[in-house]
Design an enzyme around this catalytic site. Sequence first.
Site, PDB file in Angstrom:
ATOM      1  N   LYS A  66       0.831  -1.214   0.000  1.00 39.37           N
ATOM      2  CA  LYS A  66       0.000   0.000   0.000  1.00 39.37           C
ATOM      3  C   LYS A  66       0.862   1.259   0.000  1.00 39.37           C
ATOM      4  CE  LYS A  66      -1.947  -1.156   3.906  1.00 39.37           C
ATOM      5  NZ  LYS A  66      -1.191  -2.409   4.186  1.00 39.37           N
ATOM      6  N   ARG A 126      -9.310   0.959   9.152  1.00 35.30           N
ATOM      7  CA  ARG A 126      -8.872  -0.405   9.416  1.00 35.30           C
ATOM      8  C   ARG A 126      -9.905  -1.194  10.201  1.00 35.30           C
ATOM      9  NH1 ARG A 126      -3.002   0.546   9.050  1.00 35.30           N
ATOM     10  NH2 ARG A 126      -2.024  -1.471   9.093  1.00 35.30           N
ATOM     11  N   ARG A 181      12.264  -5.541   3.947  1.00 35.29           N
ATOM     12  CA  ARG A 181      11.860  -4.125   3.904  1.00 35.29           C
ATOM     13  C   ARG A 181      12.848  -3.231   4.664  1.00 35.29           C
ATOM     14  NH1 ARG A 181       5.957  -2.015   5.231  1.00 35.29           N
ATOM     15  NH2 ARG A 181       6.164  -3.220   7.147  1.00 35.29           N
ATOM     16  N   ARG A 233      11.897  -1.774  10.336  1.00 32.16           N
ATOM     17  CA  ARG A 233      10.803  -1.411  11.231  1.00 32.16           C
ATOM     18  C   ARG A 233      10.683  -2.422  12.364  1.00 32.16           C
ATOM     19  NH1 ARG A 233       5.425   0.173   7.951  1.00 32.16           N
ATOM     20  NH2 ARG A 233       4.458  -1.178   9.511  1.00 32.16           N
ATOM     21  N   ARG A 247       0.138  -9.227  13.141  1.00 28.70           N
ATOM     22  CA  ARG A 247      -0.478  -8.175  12.311  1.00 28.70           C
ATOM     23  C   ARG A 247      -1.385  -8.784  11.245  1.00 28.70           C
ATOM     24  NH1 ARG A 247       4.602  -5.241  10.284  1.00 28.70           N
ATOM     25  NH2 ARG A 247       3.200  -3.878   9.148  1.00 28.70           N
TER      26      ARG A 247
HETATM   27  P1  AP5 Z   1       4.881  -1.639   1.691  1.00 29.03           P
HETATM   28  O1  AP5 Z   1       4.548  -0.776   0.534  1.00 29.03           O
HETATM   29  O2  AP5 Z   1       5.655  -1.065   2.821  1.00 29.03           O
HETATM   30  O3  AP5 Z   1       3.563  -2.359   2.221  1.00 29.03           O
HETATM   31  P2  AP5 Z   1       2.369  -1.796   3.086  1.00 29.03           P
HETATM   32  O4  AP5 Z   1       1.133  -2.460   2.597  1.00 29.03           O
HETATM   33  O5  AP5 Z   1       2.382  -0.303   3.120  1.00 29.03           O
HETATM   34  O6  AP5 Z   1       2.814  -2.411   4.464  1.00 29.03           O
HETATM   35  P3  AP5 Z   1       2.795  -1.843   5.927  1.00 29.03           P
HETATM   36  O7  AP5 Z   1       3.485  -2.879   6.778  1.00 29.03           O
HETATM   37  O8  AP5 Z   1       3.320  -0.441   6.003  1.00 29.03           O
HETATM   38  O9  AP5 Z   1       1.304  -1.853   6.219  1.00 29.03           O
HETATM   39  P4  AP5 Z   1       0.642  -1.906   7.530  1.00 29.03           P
HETATM   40  O10 AP5 Z   1      -0.714  -1.682   7.069  1.00 29.03           O
HETATM   41  O11 AP5 Z   1       0.776  -3.092   8.397  1.00 29.03           O
HETATM   42  O12 AP5 Z   1       1.465  -0.824   8.395  1.00 29.03           O
HETATM   43  P5  AP5 Z   1       1.120   0.645   8.828  1.00 29.03           P
HETATM   44  O13 AP5 Z   1       2.347   1.420   8.818  1.00 29.03           O
HETATM   45  O14 AP5 Z   1      -0.073   1.149   8.090  1.00 29.03           O
HETATM   46  O15 AP5 Z   1       5.634  -2.932   1.109  1.00 29.03           O
HETATM   47  C1  AP5 Z   1       6.153  -3.933   1.975  1.00 29.03           C
HETATM   48  C2  AP5 Z   1       7.527  -4.396   1.423  1.00 29.03           C
HETATM   49  O16 AP5 Z   1       7.325  -5.053   0.169  1.00 29.03           O
HETATM   50  C3  AP5 Z   1       8.505  -3.236   1.119  1.00 29.03           C
HETATM   51  O17 AP5 Z   1       9.794  -3.653   1.403  1.00 29.03           O
HETATM   52  C4  AP5 Z   1       8.302  -2.963  -0.385  1.00 29.03           C
HETATM   53  O18 AP5 Z   1       9.471  -2.431  -0.977  1.00 29.03           O
HETATM   54  C5  AP5 Z   1       7.973  -4.356  -0.910  1.00 29.03           C
HETATM   55  N1  AP5 Z   1       7.030  -4.301  -2.010  1.00 29.03           N
HETATM   56  C6  AP5 Z   1       6.001  -3.429  -2.195  1.00 29.03           C
HETATM   57  N2  AP5 Z   1       5.323  -3.711  -3.327  1.00 29.03           N
HETATM   58  C7  AP5 Z   1       5.936  -4.812  -3.858  1.00 29.03           C
HETATM   59  C8  AP5 Z   1       5.686  -5.580  -5.036  1.00 29.03           C
HETATM   60  N3  AP5 Z   1       4.695  -5.278  -5.879  1.00 29.03           N
HETATM   61  N4  AP5 Z   1       6.505  -6.650  -5.280  1.00 29.03           N
HETATM   62  C9  AP5 Z   1       7.522  -6.963  -4.419  1.00 29.03           C
HETATM   63  N5  AP5 Z   1       7.818  -6.259  -3.303  1.00 29.03           N
HETATM   64  C10 AP5 Z   1       7.016  -5.191  -3.012  1.00 29.03           C
HETATM   65  O19 AP5 Z   1       0.638   0.393  10.330  1.00 29.03           O
HETATM   66  C11 AP5 Z   1       1.530  -0.002  11.345  1.00 29.03           C
HETATM   67  C12 AP5 Z   1       0.796  -0.102  12.647  1.00 29.03           C
HETATM   68  O20 AP5 Z   1       0.235   1.180  13.002  1.00 29.03           O
HETATM   69  C13 AP5 Z   1      -0.403  -1.065  12.674  1.00 29.03           C
HETATM   70  O21 AP5 Z   1      -0.002  -2.394  12.934  1.00 29.03           O
HETATM   71  C14 AP5 Z   1      -1.248  -0.456  13.794  1.00 29.03           C
HETATM   72  O22 AP5 Z   1      -0.759  -0.815  15.062  1.00 29.03           O
HETATM   73  C15 AP5 Z   1      -1.035   1.040  13.620  1.00 29.03           C
HETATM   74  N6  AP5 Z   1      -2.061   1.676  12.753  1.00 29.03           N
HETATM   75  C16 AP5 Z   1      -1.854   2.279  11.560  1.00 29.03           C
HETATM   76  N7  AP5 Z   1      -3.003   2.720  11.056  1.00 29.03           N
HETATM   77  C17 AP5 Z   1      -3.969   2.385  11.950  1.00 29.03           C
HETATM   78  C18 AP5 Z   1      -5.372   2.543  11.970  1.00 29.03           C
HETATM   79  N8  AP5 Z   1      -6.038   3.136  10.985  1.00 29.03           N
HETATM   80  N9  AP5 Z   1      -6.038   2.070  13.048  1.00 29.03           N
HETATM   81  C19 AP5 Z   1      -5.403   1.481  14.074  1.00 29.03           C
HETATM   82  N10 AP5 Z   1      -4.073   1.269  14.101  1.00 29.03           N
HETATM   83  C20 AP5 Z   1      -3.359   1.734  13.042  1.00 29.03           C
END
Ligand code: AP5
Length: 208
Positions: free
Chosen positions: A13, A86, A120, A154, A165
């Site tokens: 994402k 979420r 990552r 991270r 997660r």
């Molecule tokens: P990446 O693009 O980083 O993936 P992502 O979907 O953004 O993954 P995240 O881990 O950031 O998502 P998340 O939803 O768990 O974390 P968030 O920060 O929102 O890609 C992942 C890896 O793959 C990278 O190395 C990239 O280079 C590679 N890649 C990407 N595309 C690729 C492809 N097509 N092919 C191959 N490789 C690829 O949330 C973290 C925490 O914050 C949550 O666990 C929660 O505790 C809290 N939080 C955040 N938002 C909320 C909310 N709305 N409500 C409650 N808690 C929240």
Amino acid sequence: MKLILLGAPGAGKGTLASQLINKLGVPSISTGNLLREAIAQKTELGMKAKEYMDSGNLVPDELVINLLKEKIADCANGYILDGFPRTIPQAKALEEITSIDVALSVEVPDELIEKRMTGRRVCAKCGETYHLENNPPKVINACDKCDDQELSVRKDDEASVVRARLETYHKETEPLKAFYEERGKLREMDGTKPVNESFELALKVLGV
Ligand code: AP5
């Protein structure tokens, strides 16, 4: 465009959001990045959020909804929401603030996620995301955008936290697909293709 990106942790994402910003000409709001900033700055919100994030749980709805409300107020011309909503209560709160155009769900099976997470690397300064093999920075271990900024791992990318997660995603967030399908807003895309192919596919699915 008013776009939500749905998908499991590591589905890509953040990577897609970063590519779509220029194409759509709208800002991206990542609640994950905002929360990590709050933790780094040791704000009251950051202190409350840290324990949830480190263990792979969601931060309580009330805290995240207030954070989002503040940021979305500046996005009159559209936005990309990465990581929000979420939960169903978050989606309902969002409906009261704004009407989205599309919820794009990036589909990646759980088996692929762990591999993505272990490779990552992120820039602590701007939040840009890389992968050692799939999406490497131009210079080893340095952010393309912030010159001298070293990349880091991270804390929640540790294997046991990734599993937690994923569990949280299937239980709390995946039901949002049905929520947006009922409203005629859901689109799904295969997120297993390489980074640039995924971007092209997203443009096609979004019709832009
Ligand atoms: P990446 O693009 O980083 O993936 P992502 O979907 O953004 O993954 P995240 O881990 O950031 O998502 P998340 O939803 O768990 O974390 P968030 O920060 O929102 O890609 C992942 C890896 O793959 C990278 O190395 C990239 O280079 C590679 N890649 C990407 N595309 C690729 C492809 N097509 N092919 C191959 N490789 C690829 O949330 C973290 C925490 O914050 C949550 O666990 C929660 O505790 C809290 N939080 C955040 N938002 C909320 C909310 N709305 N409500 C409650 N808690 C929240």
